[in-house]
Design a protein around this motif. Structure first.
Motif, mmCIF file in Angstrom:
data_model
loop_
_atom_site.group_PDB
_atom_site.id
_atom_site.type_symbol
_atom_site.label_atom_id
_atom_site.label_comp_id
_atom_site.label_asym_id
_atom_site.label_seq_id
_atom_site.Cartn_x
_atom_site.Cartn_y
_atom_site.Cartn_z
ATOM 1 N N UNK A 12 42.716 55.465 33.834
ATOM 2 C CA UNK A 12 41.296 55.832 33.762
ATOM 3 C C UNK A 12 41.080 57.248 34.266
ATOM 4 N N UNK A 13 41.728 57.599 35.361
ATOM 5 C CA UNK A 13 41.517 58.909 35.967
ATOM 6 C C UNK A 13 41.811 60.062 35.033
ATOM 7 N N UNK A 139 32.700 46.780 32.918
ATOM 8 C CA UNK A 139 33.110 45.523 32.335
ATOM 9 C C UNK A 139 34.577 45.572 31.949
ATOM 10 N N UNK A 140 34.981 44.629 31.140
ATOM 11 C CA UNK A 140 36.387 44.542 30.734
ATOM 12 C C UNK A 140 36.735 45.652 29.766
ATOM 13 N N UNK A 141 37.990 46.091 29.824
ATOM 14 C CA UNK A 141 38.503 47.097 28.898
ATOM 15 C C UNK A 141 39.109 46.402 27.674
ATOM 16 N N UNK A 167 33.355 38.184 25.670
ATOM 17 C CA UNK A 167 33.676 39.358 26.472
ATOM 18 C C UNK A 167 33.039 40.586 25.844
ATOM 19 N N UNK A 168 32.195 41.280 26.597
ATOM 20 C CA UNK A 168 31.565 42.512 26.100
ATOM 21 C C UNK A 168 32.398 43.706 26.569
ATOM 22 N N UNK A 169 33.591 43.809 26.026
ATOM 23 C CA UNK A 169 34.495 44.879 26.457
ATOM 24 C C UNK A 169 34.164 46.191 25.761
ATOM 25 N N UNK A 170 34.749 47.252 26.303
ATOM 26 C CA UNK A 170 34.634 48.586 25.711
ATOM 27 C C UNK A 170 35.945 49.307 25.951
ATOM 28 N N UNK A 171 36.133 50.424 25.300
ATOM 29 C CA UNK A 171 37.363 51.195 25.470
ATOM 30 C C UNK A 171 37.364 51.875 26.836
ATOM 31 N N UNK A 172 38.544 52.008 27.410
ATOM 32 C CA UNK A 172 38.658 52.718 28.683
ATOM 33 C C UNK A 172 38.050 54.118 28.564
ATOM 34 N N UNK A 173 38.207 54.745 27.418
ATOM 35 C CA UNK A 173 37.645 56.086 27.216
ATOM 36 C C UNK A 173 36.123 56.080 27.280
#
Length: 284
Positions: A12-13, A139-141, A167-173
């Protein structure tokens, strides 16, 4: 004053730093990392590298400056994170930072599962510190699932104990972009953002999408929690972490990771990345 990203060489960083470099000059950025060599490429781009470990209060004391805007990316050592995060908070407070953004978990105190407990405790420590804060309750990736894509394809099944949960996930980006927005913009102090994807999906739907894109039939194999844990440990997952994963699935079944507040899309100014796109990228 610098914008400071901790754990900046992590998954993530690095994405956050890339987003920030698109928004501000490199000489306004600093990163806090354990291994200076892993941040050599960032130093070459003009980013200041500060070496410190969450578990080393003495080093952390020199990691921040008055007026810094800091992103505290939560640690990954489950069971040790509250002490580590508190050490960062104490150093940031002593330095007089202007903002501390923290990557917590969707739902905050309402997230009633084991993995969330350290995030809740950290948020309370931030509030107790008096530092101006921004809570980024991620939320979840998508990557939590697509990283296991090879295993799913090999076995032709996705094993879970989450029932019909969504699951309402999204991209780490996507989450990285949101962090960059709150670190570079105004109006985000003492705010809480519930960050998640625009659309919640079920593992049955995920398996169907993976089947369609891969051309291989992938089943959604729903099993009882005890059997799920045995399957995980049999595959080499440590017992303690297997228990956490099964507990997360129980939380998914209760709807704890299905929230779609829209905060993430509003912060980044675009729709969140669909899980179908994450599957496409992982298959490429």
């Amino acid at each position: 004053m610098s914008i400071v990203v901790t754990a900046a060489t992590g998954a993530l960083g690095r994405l956050v730093v890339d987003e920030l470099l698109d928004r501000v000059p490199a000489d306004r950025l600093a990163v806090v990392v354990r291994d200076k060599d892993k941040a050599a490429d960032l130093a070459e781009r003009g980013v200041e590298v500060r070496v410190a470990d969450y578990g080393d209060p003495a080093a952390l004391a020199a990691a921040f400056r008055a007026g810094d805007r800091v992103l505290l990316i939560s640690g990954n050592e489950i069971g040790r994170r509250v002490a580590q995060h508190t050490a960062v908070l104490e150093a940031a407070q002593a330095a007089g930072v202007a903002q501390l953004a923290y990557t917590g978990i969707l739902g905050g105190p309402e997230a009633d599962f084991d993995l969330a407990a350290e995030h809740t405790a950290t948020e309370q420590a931030v509030l107790d510190s008096g530092i101006p804060y921004t809570f980024l309750r991620n939320g979840w990736y998508h990557e939590n699932y697509t990283r296991d894509l090879a295993t799913h394809l090999e076995h032709g099944a996705i094993v879970a104990s989450s029932g019909e949960g969504r699951v309402a996930s999204a991209a780490r980006a996507d989450y990285a972009a949101a962090a960059a927005v709150v670190l570079t913009g105004e109006g985000h102090l003492n705010r809480v953002y519930e960050l998640s994807g625009d659309t919640a999906w079920s593992l049955k739907e995920y398996a169907a999408e993976l089947s369609a894109q891969s051309g291989k039939e992938i089943a959604h194999a729903e099993v009882p929690a005890d059997e799920h844990r045995a399957i995980l440990t049999g595959a080499g997952v440590p017992e303690g972490f297997a228990a956490i994963l099964v507990d997360v699935d129980a939380a998914i079944a209760r709807g704890r990771l299905a929230g779609t507040s829209g905060d993430l899309a509003r912060l980044i100014g675009r729709p969140t990345t669909p899980v179908s796109e994450a599957i496409t990228a992982a298959l490429a």
